[in-house]
Scaffold this active site. Structure first.
Site, PDB file in Angstrom:
ATOM      1  N   THR A 125     -42.124 -47.516 -13.627  1.00 56.84           N
ATOM      2  CA  THR A 125     -42.976 -46.328 -13.617  1.00 56.84           C
ATOM      3  C   THR A 125     -42.651 -45.444 -12.428  1.00 56.84           C
ATOM      4  OG1 THR A 125     -45.281 -45.601 -13.291  1.00 56.84           O
ATOM      5  CG2 THR A 125     -44.696 -47.753 -12.420  1.00 56.84           C
ATOM      6  N   ASP A 126     -42.883 -44.145 -12.575  1.00 56.42           N
ATOM      7  CA  ASP A 126     -42.689 -43.240 -11.445  1.00 56.42           C
ATOM      8  C   ASP A 126     -43.726 -43.483 -10.344  1.00 56.42           C
ATOM      9  OD1 ASP A 126     -44.902 -42.227 -12.787  1.00 56.42           O
ATOM     10  OD2 ASP A 126     -44.128 -40.185 -12.987  1.00 56.42           O
ATOM     11  N   GLU A 127     -44.763 -44.250 -10.645  1.00 56.84           N
ATOM     12  CA  GLU A 127     -45.799 -44.506  -9.644  1.00 56.84           C
ATOM     13  C   GLU A 127     -45.296 -45.333  -8.471  1.00 56.84           C
ATOM     14  OE1 GLU A 127     -49.793 -45.365 -11.042  1.00 56.84           O
ATOM     15  OE2 GLU A 127     -49.204 -44.790 -13.075  1.00 56.84           O
ATOM     16  N   TYR A 153     -51.381 -51.834  -8.885  1.00 53.83           N
ATOM     17  CA  TYR A 153     -50.523 -51.714 -10.070  1.00 53.83           C
ATOM     18  C   TYR A 153     -49.111 -51.285  -9.686  1.00 53.83           C
ATOM     19  CZ  TYR A 153     -48.188 -49.345 -13.916  1.00 53.83           C
ATOM     20  OH  TYR A 153     -47.240 -48.913 -14.810  1.00 53.83           O
ATOM     21  N   SER A 156     -47.162 -53.880  -7.775  1.00 52.51           N
ATOM     22  CA  SER A 156     -46.669 -54.988  -8.592  1.00 52.51           C
ATOM     23  C   SER A 156     -45.433 -54.575  -9.391  1.00 52.51           C
ATOM     24  CB  SER A 156     -47.766 -55.500  -9.520  1.00 52.51           C
ATOM     25  OG  SER A 156     -48.111 -54.544 -10.513  1.00 52.51           O
ATOM     26  N   LYS A 157     -45.394 -53.315  -9.825  1.00 55.72           N
ATOM     27  CA  LYS A 157     -44.221 -52.829 -10.555  1.00 55.72           C
ATOM     28  C   LYS A 157     -43.025 -52.638  -9.615  1.00 55.72           C
ATOM     29  CE  LYS A 157     -43.969 -51.844 -14.343  1.00 55.72           C
ATOM     30  NZ  LYS A 157     -43.558 -52.665 -15.522  1.00 55.72           N
TER      31      LYS A 157
END
Length: 328
Positions: A125-127, A153, A156-157
């Site tokens: 993800t870009d997050e 979140y 963790s990614k």
């Protein structure tokens, strides 16, 4: 060719399965999903009944059963969509996210090394990049942007991304990573912004918007994302690479909600501003130049078209999403 797709009963994973069956009808597709609250086997029931795919209800953290599946099926490619993905839930219960998103990815990587997978692709993800200021529209995330996570979140990614790349260097496992912007389209669980607003508006319920709704997201139609992943996993030169996949569709959350109201003929007084999310990222914006130069990919779906298709899908598929509303 055998492709094992984890998280295949979820939003993006199921759309990817549909896409791959269309583009590669000769491939064998193996779907793994734990079927948590966000996994919906109803999405895949016709494919399973018609023997179009093999489905296994399985937790990616269950090392023994994952190893047994890899040993039996010997997949050529693994695409890992399996993840806890809702930021609000990660704030309330971060441990589940660390366990599934990071440690679960580690189990899949170990299995891929042990059983000779030819490509492991991690969906990210870009997050993981954190956020960008609202007053600097000239700034974009590139693959060289430092990781600067804001939530359990995204942390963790990011951990899963780094683990994937480490397995490439340490064990020579062929890997790739893609970091996408916000996806939208059919089969999205109705806790997410667009389906939640559509579903609440149809029922004349409040439309809850964080803060003032000024947070900006880059929106990517899910089929465009699937096409990008297909290109990456079939490109030998993408081994060890990270790609950003963005939609070139930046919009404020409040503008998305107002657009949905207009499309559905609902009054904007349904919009209710609520207390902002903790650590809420301001703006996401991806520069997808690398994947365009390397693989020729660009998003094909304009947001104005994609949102109409998405709203139409929800209007025509109430039997899919209405039973899910009690899980939101």
């Amino acid at each position: 060719m055998k492709i094992l797709i984890t998280g295949g009963a979820g939003f993006i994973g199921s759309n990817f399965i549909f896409y791959m069956l269309e583009q590669h009808p000769d491939y064998k597709i193996i779907c793994v999903d734990k079927l948590t609250y966000a996994g919906n086997l109803e999405t895949l029931k016709n494919l399973i009944a018609g023997n179009k795919i093999e489905f296994f209800k399985l937790d990616i953290c269950d090392r023994e059963r994952i190893y047994a599946l890899f040993d039996r099926e010997r997949p050529d490619i693994v695409v890992n969509f399996a993840a806890e993905s809702h930021v609000d839930r990660s704030i309330d219960n971060p441990g589940i996210f660390l366990f599934t998103n990071t440690l679960g990815t580690g189990v899949l990587l170990d299995a891929s090394v042990k059983f000779g997978v030819k490509r492991f692709h991690q969906i990210s993800t870009d997050e993981v990049y954190g956020d960008l200021p609202l007053d600097r529209p000239d700034l974009f995330f590139t693959e060289k942007t430092p990781l600067k996570t804001s939530s359990p979140y995204s942390s963790s990614k990011a951990g899963a991304d780094l683990l994937t790349l480490a397995y490439h260097r340490t064990y020579k496992l062929p890997v790739s990573v893609s970091r996408c912007s916000n996806n939208y389209g059919p089969y999205q669980f109705p806790e997410k912004l667009i389906p939640l607003m559509i579903n609440n508006a149809l029922q004349d319920k409040d439309l809850p918007v964080y803060g003032k709704g000024e947070n900006v997201r880059d929106w990517l139609y899910v089929r465009d994302h699937c096409r990008a992943v297909d290109l990456i996993i079939h490109d030998e030169n993408s081994n060890g690479e990270v790609y950003n996949i963005g939609g070139h569709n930046e919009m404020r959350n409040i503008d998305i909600v107002k657009l949905i109201c207009r499309e559905l003929g609902k009054p904007e007084n349904l919009i209710k501003f609520v207390t902002d999310r903790k650590g809420h990222d301001l703006r996401y914006a991806i520069d997808p130049e690398k994947i365009y130069i390397r693989l020729g990919w660009l998003p094909e779906t304009r947001f104005a078209d994609g949102i109409k298709k998405t709203i139409s899908w929800y209007l025509n598929n109430k039997s899919w999403w209405e039973p899910l509303m009690n899980r939101v």
